[in-house]
Design an enzyme around this catalytic site. Structure first.
Site, PDB file in Angstrom:
ATOM      1  N   ARG A  83      41.505  44.720  49.455  1.00  0.00           N
ATOM      2  CA  ARG A  83      42.748  44.866  48.702  1.00  0.00           C
ATOM      3  C   ARG A  83      42.599  44.534  47.216  1.00  0.00           C
ATOM      4  NH1 ARG A  83      43.842  44.191  53.658  1.00  0.00           N
ATOM      5  NH2 ARG A  83      42.185  42.684  53.482  1.00  0.00           N
ATOM      6  N   THR A  84      42.006  43.400  46.923  1.00  0.00           N
ATOM      7  CA  THR A  84      42.021  42.943  45.532  1.00  0.00           C
ATOM      8  C   THR A  84      41.260  43.929  44.641  1.00  0.00           C
ATOM      9  OG1 THR A  84      42.118  40.679  46.325  1.00  0.00           O
ATOM     10  CG2 THR A  84      41.543  40.979  44.019  1.00  0.00           C
ATOM     11  N   LYS A 112      18.124  39.587  41.138  1.00  0.00           N
ATOM     12  CA  LYS A 112      16.862  39.319  40.425  1.00  0.00           C
ATOM     13  C   LYS A 112      16.923  37.969  39.713  1.00  0.00           C
ATOM     14  CE  LYS A 112      16.519  44.227  39.240  1.00  0.00           C
ATOM     15  NZ  LYS A 112      16.599  45.156  38.104  1.00  0.00           N
ATOM     16  N   ARG A 134      35.303  38.211  41.093  1.00  0.00           N
ATOM     17  CA  ARG A 134      35.395  37.390  42.317  1.00  0.00           C
ATOM     18  C   ARG A 134      34.032  36.766  42.556  1.00  0.00           C
ATOM     19  NH1 ARG A 134      38.130  39.030  47.953  1.00  0.00           N
ATOM     20  NH2 ARG A 134      39.927  38.556  46.668  1.00  0.00           N
ATOM     21  N   HIS A 162      43.311  31.817  43.306  1.00  0.00           N
ATOM     22  CA  HIS A 162      43.389  33.277  43.395  1.00  0.00           C
ATOM     23  C   HIS A 162      44.709  33.684  42.742  1.00  0.00           C
ATOM     24  CE1 HIS A 162      43.034  37.315  44.654  1.00  0.00           C
ATOM     25  NE2 HIS A 162      42.681  37.155  45.914  1.00  0.00           N
TER      26      HIS A 162
HETATM   27  C1  NCD Z   1      42.346  36.506  50.266  1.00  0.00           C
HETATM   28  C2  NCD Z   1      41.119  35.957  49.554  1.00  0.00           C
HETATM   29  O1  NCD Z   1      40.166  36.676  49.282  1.00  0.00           O
HETATM   30  O2  NCD Z   1      41.162  34.771  49.258  1.00  0.00           O
HETATM   31  N1  NCD Z   1      42.329  37.893  50.384  1.00  0.00           N
HETATM   32  C3  NCD Z   1      42.896  38.657  49.407  1.00  0.00           C
HETATM   33  O3  NCD Z   1      42.495  38.637  48.272  1.00  0.00           O
HETATM   34  N2  NCD Z   1      43.977  39.380  49.733  1.00  0.00           N
HETATM   35  C4  NCD Z   1      42.638  35.822  51.552  1.00  0.00           C
HETATM   36  C5  NCD Z   1      41.563  35.767  52.593  1.00  0.00           C
HETATM   37  O4  NCD Z   1      40.468  36.296  52.426  1.00  0.00           O
HETATM   38  O5  NCD Z   1      41.831  35.152  53.629  1.00  0.00           O
END
Ligand code: NCD
Length: 487
Positions: A83-84, A112, A134, A162
């Site tokens: 999703r993100t 590397k 991320r 997040h």
């Molecule tokens: C979340 C995350 O990556 O922290 N997912 C997301 O971004 N929608 C929640 C999760 O992974 O449980």
């Protein structure tokens, strides 16, 4: 590096010319760049303005292709995502921009041995106009912001924060309830490692919410999050009478976190007095076990809590919406999906308009940010002779080549500091003054006279003495439960 430069960098305001690499370069305030490293980087007014824009965008998702024409988003993902990443990429394309992506950084130069800092320097030079990152290390986005010439958006840093998921979550709550002030929200599941929970809790606290914590046993909110909620946002943990929550409360010790009340109780475990009744809940926010961050073998999640029709039939949950950042496993049963209270797929859908508004703001295409500067944080760079962050997965430990230790003052009296990257409390038993070469207890009133940049933090007095500091005369500790033993 001068102090104001350190403050600017960690506060999320850096010049375009890599101030971490070139400390003298960040003098042109006209070129300041904002980042979204923590949910704290947005004021409540800015969040509300963002939600208004996101709602406007959502009314005609395809009508904004001219807004950021030609802008390039780089998505750097060192951890899996559906999703993100996809919603950031979709948002960019719907705004008329383009995307370059490293969806699996194991296939990049990271394999590397390239550092995050170097990757960020390269990608933010001429490749992209905004970075979405991320990373499994807490504080990674903060470090990236130090090295980036373009805005950095934190798409999840370890178990820390997040913020853009929180914006989607708050947006959905706002759409459902018409406001965000003073809501009663249940936080359930793995509260310890869920970064979505941490950012969400900070934001809800700022909106004056009551938080009902229902952790999976062993996965309670981390101490540093609870301390922050108390010290910065005035939220107090009190004992909860959760009879009306039915099943949901059965598997856990429920704790109620509420904006300041006359009775101040110190810690969850100390909670005394009459328990607060939980009458009516606006939202239940469920999270999956974050097994990828659990220490192997140390935590058991086989009996993980589960939410379904029966649980949601409890009296206080009658009007509550059910939220989840997704992906889910079994913690919300599929037979609940047809219940109109389940808004988890709406949350995922909101990711596109919310991130469109966010990208447009950070790319400077819509005017959404407050004009007045925000108050500066008290930050100090760590030196080689001092304590450092104890969290192994903190970016200050996983990328020691580029991440200088950095402390943030959480409280001046008694002196309490946290790691500026991952927010873990730094255990300090003695504070040296580099000008007088004396050391003080963190509880000493005399520390009020010592400038932060002249302080040296040591784990204990013996360490301070081994570095040539001597006990200060007339050290007068103030009374505090946290006072370390006098040597
Ligand atoms: C979340 C995350 O990556 O922290 N997912 C997301 O971004 N929608 C929640 C999760 O992974 O449980």
């Amino acid at each position: 590096m001068r102090r104001w430069e350190v403050a600017n960098i960690l506060f999320g305001i850096v010049g375009r010319s890599f101030p971490a690499a070139d400390p003298c370069a960040s003098t042109d305030r006209m070129t300041e760049t904002r980042h979204l490293v923590s949910i704290d980087d947005l004021s409540l007014r800015e969040m509300k303005a963002l939600f208004l824009k996101a709602r406007e965008i959502s009314e005609d998702l395809t009508g904004w292709a001219g807004l950021c024409r030609g802008a390039i988003t780089a998505t750097l993902f060192y951890e899996p995502s559906t999703r993100t990443r996809l919603s950031f990429e979709s948002a960019t394309q719907r705004l008329g921009g383009g995307v370059i992506t490293a969806a699996d950084m194991r296939n990049s130069s990271a394999s590397k041995g390239e550092s995050l800092a170097d990757t960020v320097r390269v990608v933010s030079s001429s490749y992209a106009d905004i970075l979405v990152l991320r990373h499994p290390s807490e504080g990674a986005a903060r470090l990236a912001a130090q090295y980036s010439g373009v805005p950095v958006i934190n798409a999840g840093d370890g178990s820390h924060e997040h913020p853009t998921q929180t914006l989607c979550d708050l947006y959905c709550l706002w759409v459902e309830h018409g406001h965000l002030d003073g809501l009663d929200v249940v936080l359930a599941g793995d509260l310890r490692y869920s970064r979505t929970i941490h950012s969400f809790a900070y934001a809800l606290a700022r909106f004056g919410a009551n938080l009902v914590c229902i952790p999976q046993h062993g996965f309670e909110l981390p101490e540093y999050v609870v301390k922050r909620l108390r010290e910065e946002f005035g939220v107090e943990p009190i004992r909860a009478n959760a009879k009306r929550l039915g099943d949901l409360a059965a598997s856990s010790d429920v704790v109620y976190l509420t904006p300041q009340k006359p009775h101040q109780l110190s810690l969850f475990t100390d909670a005394k007095g009459k328990a607060q009744d939980i009458q009516h809940v606006h939202a239940v926010y469920m999270t999956r076990p974050q097994t990828e961050r659990h220490e192997s073998g140390s935590e058991e999640t086989s009996e993980y809590m589960r939410l379904g029709k029966k649980t949601m039939s409890a009296e206080s949950l009658r009007d509550a919406v059910v939220m989840h950042p997704l992906p889910r496993r079994d913690e919300i049963s599929a037979d609940f999906d047809s219940d109109p209270r389940g808004i988890y797929f709406k949350q995922a859908a909101s990711g596109v308009p919310v991130r469109m508004a966010l990208l447009a703001a950070f790319l400077g295409k819509i005017d959404l940010f407050d004009s007045e500067p925000r108050p500066a944080e008290e930050l100090k760079k760590g030196e080689a002779d001092e304590v450092c962050c104890s969290k192994e997965t903190c970016i200050s430990n996983t990328e020691i080549r580029h991440a200088d230790p950095m402390f943030k003052v959480a409280s001046r009296v008694p002196l309490r500091v946290v790691c500026a990257y991952c927010s873990t409390e730094i255990q300090i038993g003695a504070v040296g003054c580099r000008t007088t070469r004396r050391w003080h207890l963190p509880t000493s009133q005399q520390l009020k006279k010592v400038r932060l940049e002249n302080m040296a933090f040591f784990a204990d007095p013996a360490w301070a003495e081994s570095k040539g500091f001597q006990l200060a005369a007339e050290s007068s500790p103030i009374s505090s439960d946290a006072a370390p033993p006098v040597p």
